[in-house]
Write a protein that holds these residues in place. Structure first.
Motif, PDB file in Angstrom:
ATOM      1  N   VAL A   1       0.815  -1.231   0.000  1.00 52.27           N
ATOM      2  CA  VAL A   1       0.000   0.000   0.000  1.00 52.27           C
ATOM      3  C   VAL A   1       0.843   1.272   0.000  1.00 52.27           C
ATOM      4  O   VAL A   1       0.353   2.341  -0.347  1.00 52.27           O
ATOM      5  N   GLY A   2       2.099   1.164   0.436  1.00 49.19           N
ATOM      6  CA  GLY A   2       2.999   2.322   0.375  1.00 49.19           C
ATOM      7  C   GLY A   2       2.948   3.219   1.600  1.00 49.19           C
ATOM      8  O   GLY A   2       3.974   3.658   2.077  1.00 49.19           O
ATOM      9  N   ASP A   3       1.786   3.450   2.133  1.00 49.28           N
ATOM     10  CA  ASP A   3       1.639   4.395   3.244  1.00 49.28           C
ATOM     11  C   ASP A   3       1.604   3.643   4.585  1.00 49.28           C
ATOM     12  O   ASP A   3       0.917   2.617   4.715  1.00 49.28           O
ATOM     13  N   GLY A   4       2.325   4.182   5.578  1.00 47.68           N
ATOM     14  CA  GLY A   4       2.438   3.515   6.875  1.00 47.68           C
ATOM     15  C   GLY A   4       1.115   3.404   7.621  1.00 47.68           C
ATOM     16  O   GLY A   4       0.810   2.357   8.196  1.00 47.68           O
ATOM     17  N   ASP A   5       0.312   4.463   7.592  1.00 53.20           N
ATOM     18  CA  ASP A   5      -0.978   4.435   8.307  1.00 53.20           C
ATOM     19  C   ASP A   5      -1.939   3.446   7.651  1.00 53.20           C
ATOM     20  O   ASP A   5      -2.641   2.708   8.342  1.00 53.20           O
ATOM     21  N   ASP A   6      -1.948   3.457   6.325  1.00 50.18           N
ATOM     22  CA  ASP A   6      -2.799   2.493   5.612  1.00 50.18           C
ATOM     23  C   ASP A   6      -2.363   1.068   5.938  1.00 50.18           C
ATOM     24  O   ASP A   6      -3.187   0.174   6.123  1.00 50.18           O
ATOM     25  N   ALA A   7      -1.038   0.873   6.007  1.00 49.29           N
ATOM     26  CA  ALA A   7      -0.510  -0.462   6.286  1.00 49.29           C
ATOM     27  C   ALA A   7      -0.922  -0.928   7.685  1.00 49.29           C
ATOM     28  O   ALA A   7      -1.286  -2.090   7.874  1.00 49.29           O
ATOM     29  N   LEU A   8      -0.913  -0.013   8.653  1.00 51.43           N
ATOM     30  CA  LEU A   8      -1.350  -0.372  10.013  1.00 51.43           C
ATOM     31  C   LEU A   8      -2.810  -0.818  10.002  1.00 51.43           C
ATOM     32  O   LEU A   8      -3.181  -1.809  10.632  1.00 51.43           O
ATOM     33  N   ASP A   9      -3.637  -0.070   9.262  1.00 48.66           N
ATOM     34  CA  ASP A   9      -5.062  -0.436   9.169  1.00 48.66           C
ATOM     35  C   ASP A   9      -5.234  -1.803   8.503  1.00 48.66           C
ATOM     36  O   ASP A   9      -6.062  -2.606   8.921  1.00 48.66           O
ATOM     37  N   VAL A  10      -4.436  -2.037   7.469  1.00 44.53           N
ATOM     38  CA  VAL A  10      -4.528  -3.315   6.748  1.00 44.53           C
ATOM     39  C   VAL A  10      -4.160  -4.464   7.686  1.00 44.53           C
ATOM     40  O   VAL A  10      -4.848  -5.488   7.743  1.00 44.53           O
ATOM     41  N   VAL A  11      -3.085  -4.286   8.451  1.00 44.41           N
ATOM     42  CA  VAL A  11      -2.641  -5.344   9.377  1.00 44.41           C
ATOM     43  C   VAL A  11      -3.728  -5.584  10.432  1.00 44.41           C
ATOM     44  O   VAL A  11      -4.097  -6.730  10.711  1.00 44.41           O
ATOM     45  N   GLN A  12      -4.240  -4.512  10.996  1.00 44.36           N
ATOM     46  CA  GLN A  12      -5.280  -4.633  12.027  1.00 44.36           C
ATOM     47  C   GLN A  12      -6.510  -5.360  11.464  1.00 44.36           C
ATOM     48  O   GLN A  12      -6.991  -6.330  12.056  1.00 44.36           O
ATOM     49  N   ASP A  13      -6.990  -4.903  10.318  1.00 48.48           N
ATOM     50  CA  ASP A  13      -8.190  -5.510   9.729  1.00 48.48           C
ATOM     51  C   ASP A  13      -7.960  -6.979   9.374  1.00 48.48           C
ATOM     52  O   ASP A  13      -8.863  -7.803   9.518  1.00 48.48           O
ATOM     53  N   SER A  14      -6.747  -7.280   8.921  1.00 51.88           N
ATOM     54  CA  SER A  14      -6.449  -8.670   8.546  1.00 51.88           C
ATOM     55  C   SER A  14      -6.455  -9.577   9.772  1.00 51.88           C
ATOM     56  O   SER A  14      -6.961 -10.705   9.711  1.00 51.88           O
ATOM     57  N   PHE A  15      -5.906  -9.092  10.880  1.00 58.33           N
ATOM     58  CA  PHE A  15      -5.911  -9.910  12.099  1.00 58.33           C
ATOM     59  C   PHE A  15      -7.341 -10.102  12.613  1.00 58.33           C
ATOM     60  O   PHE A  15      -7.694 -11.196  13.067  1.00 58.33           O
ATOM     61  N   ILE A  16      -8.148  -9.056  12.513  1.00 57.77           N
ATOM     62  CA  ILE A  16      -9.543  -9.179  12.977  1.00 57.77           C
ATOM     63  C   ILE A  16     -10.281 -10.199  12.097  1.00 57.77           C
ATOM     64  O   ILE A  16     -10.997 -11.059  12.588  1.00 57.77           O
ATOM     65  N   LYS A  17     -10.042 -10.089  10.803  1.00 59.79           N
ATOM     66  CA  LYS A  17     -10.666 -11.031   9.869  1.00 59.79           C
ATOM     67  C   LYS A  17     -10.207 -12.462  10.183  1.00 59.79           C
ATOM     68  O   LYS A  17     -11.002 -13.392  10.188  1.00 59.79           O
ATOM     69  N   ALA A  18      -8.901 -12.595  10.426  1.00 62.84           N
ATOM     70  CA  ALA A  18      -8.339 -13.916  10.730  1.00 62.84           C
ATOM     71  C   ALA A  18      -8.977 -14.480  11.998  1.00 62.84           C
ATOM     72  O   ALA A  18      -9.289 -15.669  12.075  1.00 62.84           O
ATOM     73  N   TYR A  19      -9.187 -13.626  12.990  1.00 68.47           N
ATOM     74  CA  TYR A  19      -9.782 -14.072  14.257  1.00 68.47           C
ATOM     75  C   TYR A  19     -11.147 -14.701  14.005  1.00 68.47           C
ATOM     76  O   TYR A  19     -11.455 -15.767  14.533  1.00 68.47           O
ATOM     77  N   TYR A  20     -11.949 -14.033  13.199  1.00 70.51           N
ATOM     78  CA  TYR A  20     -13.300 -14.548  12.959  1.00 70.51           C
ATOM     79  C   TYR A  20     -13.330 -15.712  11.968  1.00 70.51           C
ATOM     80  O   TYR A  20     -14.306 -16.435  11.900  1.00 70.51           O
TER      81      TYR A  20
END
Lengths: 158, 196
Positions: free
Chosen positions: B45-64
């Motif tokens: 994604v290139g941007d650090g803030d976007d990357a943090l959101d992507v990581v967070q959302d991916s872990f939440i998705k993985a949890y469910y």
């Protein structure tokens, strides 16, 4: 070795797909060709520079990255609440649906004979005799599809 | 790649504990993979803030989705599939994706002698050469999204071809051809920076 061939081998080398013998031939070419040597250096540098770039971004975001589990846990709790609400709605949604159905039944299917039944006006309707022992009369939808029985009157009683 | 920490807990064991109701075990998985996940996400994604959101959302998705995980397979590969798709979605939604045209001028020009030029290899070195970082970021951003994912998974994360193929749901041959294309493009941008 010409420069075109060398370029292909430079990329293959970066992918770890170049046999040792060909690697030696490539090295010989690179030693005498500054242009291909520059290609080789740039190709070899791609990985380290990309990793360094990711490292810089990670350093910039280190505090937020340290708190990742807190963020994830908050997100899980939030979506758990949303899911709970959605599941509650799904569990109890049948009640209003059942009430609506019962109200429709009361409105459109009166139990007493002295009340006239509901006559739909939006249908192209006609009365037809249906051959049976009970002399049943049917109200039939004359739409484009096959005729459909939508109301039955038995023995002149609804 | 069923990793263990110092206490010898495998990913599978942590997943089982999470499924049994202990969210703390999932926290262990987050701690174990967040750094690598961020490096891959930021590469795409290139941007650090976007990357943090992507990581967070991916872990939440993985949890469910954890119930769908097949024990014995690799958590990391399974999780990366979610991560890369999330990152690509993020990239598509981002306005930035339309703002990074590939500059063909990077591909032109004759090579100059190698001289004593050396490319930076550490974040500290690269931080001193911001232009190079920016040029590479633009070059990565100009790659088609799946080519970008391939080069990042290979070069930043060090994944094997077959693992990348599993993550992206394509053949090893496709991975190799995308990698070849990405390498040529990035090589040209680095070379152009060196010559400039």
């Amino acid at each position: 070795m010409d420069c075109g061939t060398a370029l292909g081998k430079i990329i293959a080398k970066a992918d770890g797909l170049l046999p040792r013998q060909e690697e030696a031939e490539l090295a010989e070419h690179l030693a005498g060709c500054p242009s291909c040597a520059a290609d080789d250096a740039a190709t070899v540098a791609t990985g380290p520079v990309l990793r360094a770039l990711a490292g810089i971004r990670a350093k910039e975001k280190a505090p937020a990255l340290d708190a990742m589990w807190t963020r994830v846990r908050a997100g899980i709790e939030e979506s758990r609440g949303t899911r709970r609400r959605a599941s509650w709605i799904a569990r109890w949604a049948w009640i209003p649906a059942a009430i609506a159905l019962a109200a429709s039944a009361l409105l459109f299917y009166p139990a007493r004979t002295n009340r006239s039944p509901f006559h739909p006006t939006s249908f192209d309707v006609a009365f037809e005799d249906v051959e049976s022992d009970a002399s049943t009369v049917a109200l039939v939808d004359k739409g484009e599809d096959l005729p459909r029985v939508i109301w039955i009157i038995e023995d002149a009683k609804s | 790649m069923n990793e263990r920490d110092g206490g010898g807990v495998t990913d599978d064991a942590l997943i089982r504990t999470t499924l049994a109701g202990d969210d703390g075990a999932f926290g262990e998985l987050v701690e174990r993979y967040k750094g690598r996940a961020f490096a891959v996400a930021v590469g795409i994604v290139g941007d650090g803030d976007d990357a943090l959101d992507v990581v967070q959302d991916s872990f939440i998705k993985a949890y469910y989705k954890l119930k769908e995980f097949r024990f014995g397979s690799n958590f990391y590969t399974w999780f990366y599939r979610l991560l890369v798709n999330q990152a690509i979605d993020r990239w598509r939604k981002s306005a930035r994706s339309a703002e990074v045209p590939f500059d063909e001028s990077w591909l032109s020009g004759d090579a100059s002698p190698p001289g004593s030029f050396t490319y930076p290899r550490t974040p500290e070195d690269l931080a001193r050469d911001r232009e190079l970082g920016d040029a590479l970021q633009r070059a990565v951003g100009a790659l088609p999204e799946y080519h970008r994912a391939v080069i990042v998974l290979r070069e930043v994360d060090g994944m094997a071809y077959d693992e990348i193929a599993k993550v992206l749901g394509c053949s090893v041959g496709t991975v190799m051809s995308r990698l070849h294309y990405a390498r040529v493009k990035l090589k040209e941008s680095l070379k152009s920076h060196r010559e400039g």
